[in-house]
Every structure is written in structure tokens, then in C-alpha cells.
Design a protein around this motif. Structure first.
Motif, PDB file in Angstrom:
ATOM      1  N   ILE A   1       0.885  -1.257  -0.073  1.00 29.47           N
ATOM      2  CA  ILE A   1      -0.192   0.018  -0.021  1.00 29.47           C
ATOM      3  C   ILE A   1       0.973   1.252  -0.132  1.00 29.47           C
ATOM      4  CG2 ILE A   1      -1.892   1.305   1.164  1.00 29.47           C
ATOM      5  CD1 ILE A   1      -2.857  -1.392   2.252  1.00 29.47           C
ATOM      6  N   PRO A   2       1.107   1.714  -1.216  1.00 26.37           N
ATOM      7  CA  PRO A   2       1.978   3.123  -1.292  1.00 26.37           C
ATOM      8  C   PRO A   2       1.137   4.374  -0.332  1.00 26.37           C
ATOM      9  CG  PRO A   2       1.735   2.251  -3.274  1.00 26.37           C
ATOM     10  CD  PRO A   2       0.742   1.507  -2.420  1.00 26.37           C
ATOM     11  N   ALA A   3       1.935   4.995   0.506  1.00 23.24           N
ATOM     12  CA  ALA A   3       1.180   5.854   1.448  1.00 23.24           C
ATOM     13  C   ALA A   3       1.986   6.982   1.667  1.00 23.24           C
ATOM     14  CB  ALA A   3       0.551   5.252   2.555  1.00 23.24           C
ATOM     15  N   ALA A   4       2.904   7.274   0.572  1.00 30.44           N
ATOM     16  CA  ALA A   4       3.918   8.402   0.896  1.00 30.44           C
ATOM     17  C   ALA A   4       3.508   9.544   0.360  1.00 30.44           C
ATOM     18  CB  ALA A   4       5.302   7.859   0.419  1.00 30.44           C
ATOM     19  N   GLY A   5       2.329   9.871  -0.149  1.00 25.22           N
ATOM     20  CA  GLY A   5       2.108  11.191  -0.774  1.00 25.22           C
ATOM     21  C   GLY A   5       2.053  12.199   0.312  1.00 25.22           C
ATOM     22  N   LEU A   6       2.146  13.314  -0.255  1.00 29.79           N
ATOM     23  CA  LEU A   6       2.034  14.780   0.555  1.00 29.79           C
ATOM     24  C   LEU A   6       0.648  15.056   1.005  1.00 29.79           C
ATOM     25  CD1 LEU A   6       5.137  16.706  -0.963  1.00 29.79           C
ATOM     26  CD2 LEU A   6       5.129  15.423   0.993  1.00 29.79           C
ATOM     27  N   GLY A   7      -0.368  14.930   0.017  1.00 30.91           N
ATOM     28  CA  GLY A   7      -1.541  15.272   0.285  1.00 30.91           C
ATOM     29  C   GLY A   7      -1.821  16.624   0.175  1.00 30.91           C
ATOM     30  N   THR A   8      -1.165  17.418  -0.554  1.00 32.56           N
ATOM     31  CA  THR A   8      -1.383  18.860  -0.850  1.00 32.56           C
ATOM     32  C   THR A   8      -2.721  19.494  -0.782  1.00 32.56           C
ATOM     33  OG1 THR A   8      -0.764  18.537  -3.013  1.00 32.56           O
ATOM     34  CG2 THR A   8       1.083  19.221  -1.617  1.00 32.56           C
ATOM     35  N   ARG A   9      -3.698  18.514  -1.431  1.00 33.55           N
ATOM     36  CA  ARG A   9      -4.826  18.893  -1.850  1.00 33.55           C
ATOM     37  C   ARG A   9      -5.692  19.204  -0.634  1.00 33.55           C
ATOM     38  NH1 ARG A   9      -6.388  15.022  -6.812  1.00 33.55           N
ATOM     39  NH2 ARG A   9      -5.234  13.611  -5.809  1.00 33.55           N
ATOM     40  N   PHE A  10      -5.377  18.693   0.491  1.00 33.66           N
ATOM     41  CA  PHE A  10      -6.122  18.536   1.764  1.00 33.66           C
ATOM     42  C   PHE A  10      -5.153  19.589   2.713  1.00 33.66           C
ATOM     43  CE2 PHE A  10      -7.843  14.937  -0.062  1.00 33.66           C
ATOM     44  CZ  PHE A  10      -9.306  14.949   0.539  1.00 33.66           C
ATOM     45  N   LEU A  11      -4.452  20.608   2.339  1.00 30.83           N
ATOM     46  CA  LEU A  11      -3.478  21.374   3.136  1.00 30.83           C
ATOM     47  C   LEU A  11      -4.640  22.336   3.779  1.00 30.83           C
ATOM     48  CD1 LEU A  11      -0.297  21.916   1.487  1.00 30.83           C
ATOM     49  CD2 LEU A  11      -0.686  20.974   3.610  1.00 30.83           C
ATOM     50  N   PRO A  12      -4.773  22.871   5.039  1.00 36.18           N
ATOM     51  CA  PRO A  12      -3.873  22.787   5.863  1.00 36.18           C
ATOM     52  C   PRO A  12      -3.553  21.466   6.630  1.00 36.18           C
ATOM     53  CG  PRO A  12      -5.194  24.513   6.561  1.00 36.18           C
ATOM     54  CD  PRO A  12      -5.678  23.934   5.106  1.00 36.18           C
ATOM     55  N   ALA A  13      -4.921  20.749   6.658  1.00 39.26           N
ATOM     56  CA  ALA A  13      -5.217  19.441   7.357  1.00 39.26           C
ATOM     57  C   ALA A  13      -4.107  18.539   7.436  1.00 39.26           C
ATOM     58  CB  ALA A  13      -6.433  19.031   7.053  1.00 39.26           C
TER      59      ALA A  13
ATOM     60  N   THR B   1     -10.641   9.195  -2.034  1.00 43.05           N
ATOM     61  CA  THR B   1     -10.544   9.958  -0.924  1.00 43.05           C
ATOM     62  C   THR B   1      -9.291  10.961  -1.114  1.00 43.05           C
ATOM     63  OG1 THR B   1      -9.249   8.387   0.427  1.00 43.05           O
ATOM     64  CG2 THR B   1     -11.696   8.691   0.673  1.00 43.05           C
ATOM     65  N   GLY B   2      -8.833  10.890  -2.227  1.00 46.72           N
ATOM     66  CA  GLY B   2      -7.693  11.845  -2.568  1.00 46.72           C
ATOM     67  C   GLY B   2      -7.811  13.157  -3.168  1.00 46.72           C
ATOM     68  N   ASN B   3      -9.184  13.558  -3.187  1.00 41.97           N
ATOM     69  CA  ASN B   3      -9.416  14.922  -3.357  1.00 41.97           C
ATOM     70  C   ASN B   3     -10.597  15.391  -2.596  1.00 41.97           C
ATOM     71  OD1 ASN B   3     -11.964  15.138  -5.299  1.00 41.97           O
ATOM     72  ND2 ASN B   3     -10.979  13.625  -6.149  1.00 41.97           N
ATOM     73  N   PRO B   4     -10.705  16.657  -2.251  1.00 37.50           N
ATOM     74  CA  PRO B   4     -11.860  17.060  -1.089  1.00 37.50           C
ATOM     75  C   PRO B   4     -13.139  16.736  -1.638  1.00 37.50           C
ATOM     76  CG  PRO B   4     -10.171  18.750  -1.430  1.00 37.50           C
ATOM     77  CD  PRO B   4      -9.911  17.896  -2.649  1.00 37.50           C
ATOM     78  N   VAL B   5     -13.582  16.931  -2.891  1.00 49.36           N
ATOM     79  CA  VAL B   5     -15.160  16.940  -3.255  1.00 49.36           C
ATOM     80  C   VAL B   5     -15.491  15.409  -3.112  1.00 49.36           C
ATOM     81  CG1 VAL B   5     -16.807  17.136  -4.939  1.00 49.36           C
ATOM     82  CG2 VAL B   5     -15.307  18.922  -4.540  1.00 49.36           C
ATOM     83  N   ASP B   6     -14.721  14.467  -3.771  1.00 49.64           N
ATOM     84  CA  ASP B   6     -14.673  13.102  -3.592  1.00 49.64           C
ATOM     85  C   ASP B   6     -14.836  12.588  -2.216  1.00 49.64           C
ATOM     86  OD1 ASP B   6     -15.498  12.588  -6.312  1.00 49.64           O
ATOM     87  OD2 ASP B   6     -13.397  12.097  -6.815  1.00 49.64           O
ATOM     88  N   TYR B   7     -13.923  12.926  -1.640  1.00 52.18           N
ATOM     89  CA  TYR B   7     -13.801  12.658   0.092  1.00 52.18           C
ATOM     90  C   TYR B   7     -14.967  12.960   0.513  1.00 52.18           C
ATOM     91  CZ  TYR B   7     -12.468  13.046   4.868  1.00 52.18           C
ATOM     92  OH  TYR B   7     -12.711  12.752   6.232  1.00 52.18           O
ATOM     93  N   LEU B   8     -15.578  14.099   0.751  1.00 53.20           N
ATOM     94  CA  LEU B   8     -16.918  14.619   1.128  1.00 53.20           C
ATOM     95  C   LEU B   8     -18.089  13.580   0.762  1.00 53.20           C
ATOM     96  CD1 LEU B   8     -16.718  18.395   1.004  1.00 53.20           C
ATOM     97  CD2 LEU B   8     -16.244  16.927   2.897  1.00 53.20           C
ATOM     98  N   ARG B   9     -18.087  13.203  -0.838  1.00 49.09           N
ATOM     99  CA  ARG B   9     -19.057  12.371  -1.032  1.00 49.09           C
ATOM    100  C   ARG B   9     -18.936  10.945  -0.346  1.00 49.09           C
ATOM    101  NH1 ARG B   9     -17.362  13.998  -6.570  1.00 49.09           N
ATOM    102  NH2 ARG B   9     -18.784  15.411  -7.409  1.00 49.09           N
ATOM    103  N   THR B  10     -17.757  10.419  -0.166  1.00 50.09           N
ATOM    104  CA  THR B  10     -17.460   9.334   0.391  1.00 50.09           C
ATOM    105  C   THR B  10     -17.898   9.360   1.839  1.00 50.09           C
ATOM    106  OG1 THR B  10     -15.423   8.766  -0.887  1.00 50.09           O
ATOM    107  CG2 THR B  10     -15.658   7.548   1.072  1.00 50.09           C
ATOM    108  N   VAL B  11     -17.561  10.482   2.731  1.00 48.50           N
ATOM    109  CA  VAL B  11     -18.152  10.221   3.969  1.00 48.50           C
ATOM    110  C   VAL B  11     -19.566  10.275   4.148  1.00 48.50           C
ATOM    111  CG1 VAL B  11     -18.108  11.836   5.974  1.00 48.50           C
ATOM    112  CG2 VAL B  11     -16.036  11.729   4.577  1.00 48.50           C
ATOM    113  N   VAL B  12     -20.217  11.243   3.368  1.00 45.97           N
ATOM    114  CA  VAL B  12     -21.603  11.100   3.363  1.00 45.97           C
ATOM    115  C   VAL B  12     -22.138   9.798   2.994  1.00 45.97           C
ATOM    116  CG1 VAL B  12     -23.843  12.129   2.271  1.00 45.97           C
ATOM    117  CG2 VAL B  12     -21.938  13.642   2.765  1.00 45.97           C
ATOM    118  N   GLN B  13     -21.740   9.191   1.976  1.00 45.48           N
ATOM    119  CA  GLN B  13     -22.463   7.959   1.540  1.00 45.48           C
ATOM    120  C   GLN B  13     -22.237   6.785   2.761  1.00 45.48           C
ATOM    121  OE1 GLN B  13     -21.773   6.415  -2.459  1.00 45.48           O
ATOM    122  NE2 GLN B  13     -21.930   4.222  -1.626  1.00 45.48           N
ATOM    123  N   PHE B  14     -21.002   6.668   3.311  1.00 46.06           N
ATOM    124  CA  PHE B  14     -20.739   5.949   4.471  1.00 46.06           C
ATOM    125  C   PHE B  14     -21.564   6.083   5.794  1.00 46.06           C
ATOM    126  CE2 PHE B  14     -17.724   3.756   1.620  1.00 46.06           C
ATOM    127  CZ  PHE B  14     -17.423   2.779   2.152  1.00 46.06           C
ATOM    128  N   ALA B  15     -21.688   7.600   5.846  1.00 41.02           N
ATOM    129  CA  ALA B  15     -22.532   7.864   6.830  1.00 41.02           C
ATOM    130  C   ALA B  15     -24.008   7.263   6.729  1.00 41.02           C
ATOM    131  CB  ALA B  15     -22.469   9.323   7.054  1.00 41.02           C
TER     132      ALA B  15
END
Length: 300
Positions: free
Chosen positions: A12-24, A264-278
């Protein structure tokens, strides 16, 4: 008796910086962002385990210590929950520690997905293995990875997961040239293009973040020069494998997936994921759904 060595390990590659979610993500790995109350990375590990893979290697980078902490024991927190008699929450924090044997290696310099996969060579050895991207997961009810492993067991070579998209989305992904096989939903991949312009795409299918790789990929990656973005692209190595003979670990198939994928790598799709799983959680949806309905009704 299986014709090919069994797939036992997942990377599982997980070394990315996650810049699209800064500052979180300045201090928190993007893979630890919660989907309701469970970090995204745990869904990915659970997916690997559900497919029978209990030897997991996380390829991490700097400031990713929270990933190791999440899959490790926390005696102080465990003791505090025991003292309060909170067995439910105790079970939930123990769950990730008991999923699998999780190993870690660092990708010192982020040089692309191909480089991240090559960092797993010493751990994987001369075995086929699965690759699951850490910010991309499949719904637990859709056993995509298990199907991919079955195809590898039957045919050898490497296997990628494919999804059909509108032509204007192809340029965000790797796109394959494909030929049908005798098995429904399984195709032969003859060529790959990384992030093509829509007019240059060989199909409207894209590669999503699930792969089952022959160990020959490590040898190919060693000779793969930097490509798009001056990074070592896994797509380029897979293209080489697609054109190699089966006896050398070559051959590339695609499993056409029509199920539920979450990015979950970009904010809009991440929010869709959270809502659907909720909404799929009875304990959450009972209060959340009525609020969401009223909120939407009140919007102009």
C-alpha cells in the motif's frame, strides 16, 4: 493445484504529501483522514485482508508516523477504556491492530508510484503481490481484489482494475488498449497510455488503484526511466509487461469493474465518500439523514 504461485502479500503506497487537503495534512497523513470514524487507510487494509492477504507493507514517507501508531497497540488508552468499562470502544481500537501483520518501509524521495512499488522489492521477494493505493478504496460489498487474484491464479502475469468513464475524465488516469477474452469482464491489455488527451486515449476505460503484479515488475521498474512529471510511472512498467512473453512474467489482463469505488484523494470525492458511508451506517444515519434532508430542503 495452482498453476502459478499464490498471492499472499499486499503493498500500500502511502507516502504522498496530500497537498490537496492542506492545511489539514500539514501534520496528519491524508490516509488518516476519517471516513465517519475510521481512517481511510483502514478501509484499504480491510479490503486486502478480505481478499485473503494478511501480510501488508505500507510504503510511507516523512511525517507518516500516525499510520504506524494506528495499527499498533496503545496500552494507556486501552487501560483507560477498560477502567471505564467501555468495551465497545475498546474493541474498536483493537480491531486495526489485529487485522493483519503490517510492515513499513520508507520511500525517502517521492519519485512516483513506480518508485514506491519498487521500494517493496526486498519485502515481497520473488512472489506475485497486490498493490492498493492508500487513498482509493472499493466498497466492502464489491470483492474486486479477490476477483483480480483469481484471474492472476488462472492466467499468470499481472492484472489491473479497470473502470469505464466519460471521455473527458480519461486524461486524469492511465488508459488501456484492450481486447476481449473468453471470460466475461476480463480483457487483455495490449497497451497503456498515462493521462492521455481525450482524443489520444485508446479506450474510455481507466486504470484505478488496484493491481496484482508479477514479481517481474521489479526488474522492469529498475530499467524504467522517469516519465510523465519526471516520475517513475507504474503504468510505464505495466506497459512493458503487457508486451513481454508469459515465460518472463509478462502478460497483462484487466478486470472490468462496475461496482462502487471511492476516491479520498481529493476534497469533493472525499466528502461524497463520507456522506455515503454515513448514510450506510444505521447508528449514524438515524440522526444524520433527517438533518441532511432538512438542510437540502432549506437550500435556495
Amino acid at each position: 493445484m495452482a498453476r502459478f504461485p499464490a498471492v499472499r502479500k499486499a503493498v500500500i503506497p502511502a507516502a504522498g504529501l496530500g497537498t490537496r487537503f492542506l492545511p489539514a495534512t500539514k501534520a496528519i497523513p491524508k490516509e488518516m483522514l476519517p471516513v465517519v470514524d475510521k481512517p481511510a487507510i483502514q478501509y484499504v487494509v480491510e479490503e486486502a485482508v478480505a481478499a485473503g492477504l494478511r501480510d501488508i507493507l505500507l510504503v510511507t514517507g516523512r511525517a507518516k508516523g500516525a499510520l504506524e501508531d494506528h495499527f499498533d497497540r496503545d496500552p494507556e488508552l486501552e487501560q483507560a477504556l477498560k477502567a471505564k468499562g467501555d468495551d465497545e470502544r475498546l474493541a474498536r481500537i483493537l480491531e486495526p491492530t489485529e487485522l493483519a501483520t503490517v510492515h513499513y518501509t520508507r520511500q525517502g524521495i517521492p519519485r512516483g508510484l513506480g518508485h514506491a512499488v519498487h521500494c517493496a522489492a526486498d519485502h515481497v521477494g520473488n512472489e506475485p503481490f497486490a498493490v492498493l493505493l492508500g487513498d482509493d478504496f472499493i466498497h466492502p460489498g464489491d470483492p474486486l481484489l479477490r476477483r483480480m487474484i483469481e484471474v492472476r491464479d488462472q492466467l499468470g502475469g499481472s492484472v489491473v482494475a479497470l473502470m469505464q468513464v466519460d471521455s473527458d475524465q480519461v486524461s486524469q488516469y492511465g488508459s488501456p488498449a484492450i481486447e476481449p477474452t473468453d471470460t466475461e469482464g476480463v480483457v487483455t491489455v495490449t497497451d497503456l497510455v498515462e493521462k492521455p488527451a481525450p482524443a489520444d486515449a485508446p479506450s474510455n476505460w481507466i486504470i484505478i488503484g488496484r493491481y496484482v503484479c508479477d514479481p517481474a515488475v521489479f526488474r522492469v521498474l529498475e530499467d524504467t526511466p522517469p516519465g510523465r512529471g519526471n516520475e517513475i510511472q507504474l503504468t510505464d512498467a505495466l506497459k512493458t509487461l503487457a508486451q513481454m512473453p508469459p515465460g518472463d512474467g509478462g502478460g497483462l489482463r484487466g478486470v472490468q469493474f462496475r461496482g462502487r469505488r471511492f476516491d479520498t484523494g481529493n476534497p469533493v470525492d472525499y466528502l461524497r465518500t463520507v456522506v455515503q458511508f454515513a448514510l450506510e451506517r444505521r447508528d449514524v444515519a438515524a440522526e444524520f439523514l433527517p438533518w441532511l434532508r432538512k438542510y437540502l430542503e432549506d437550500q435556495p
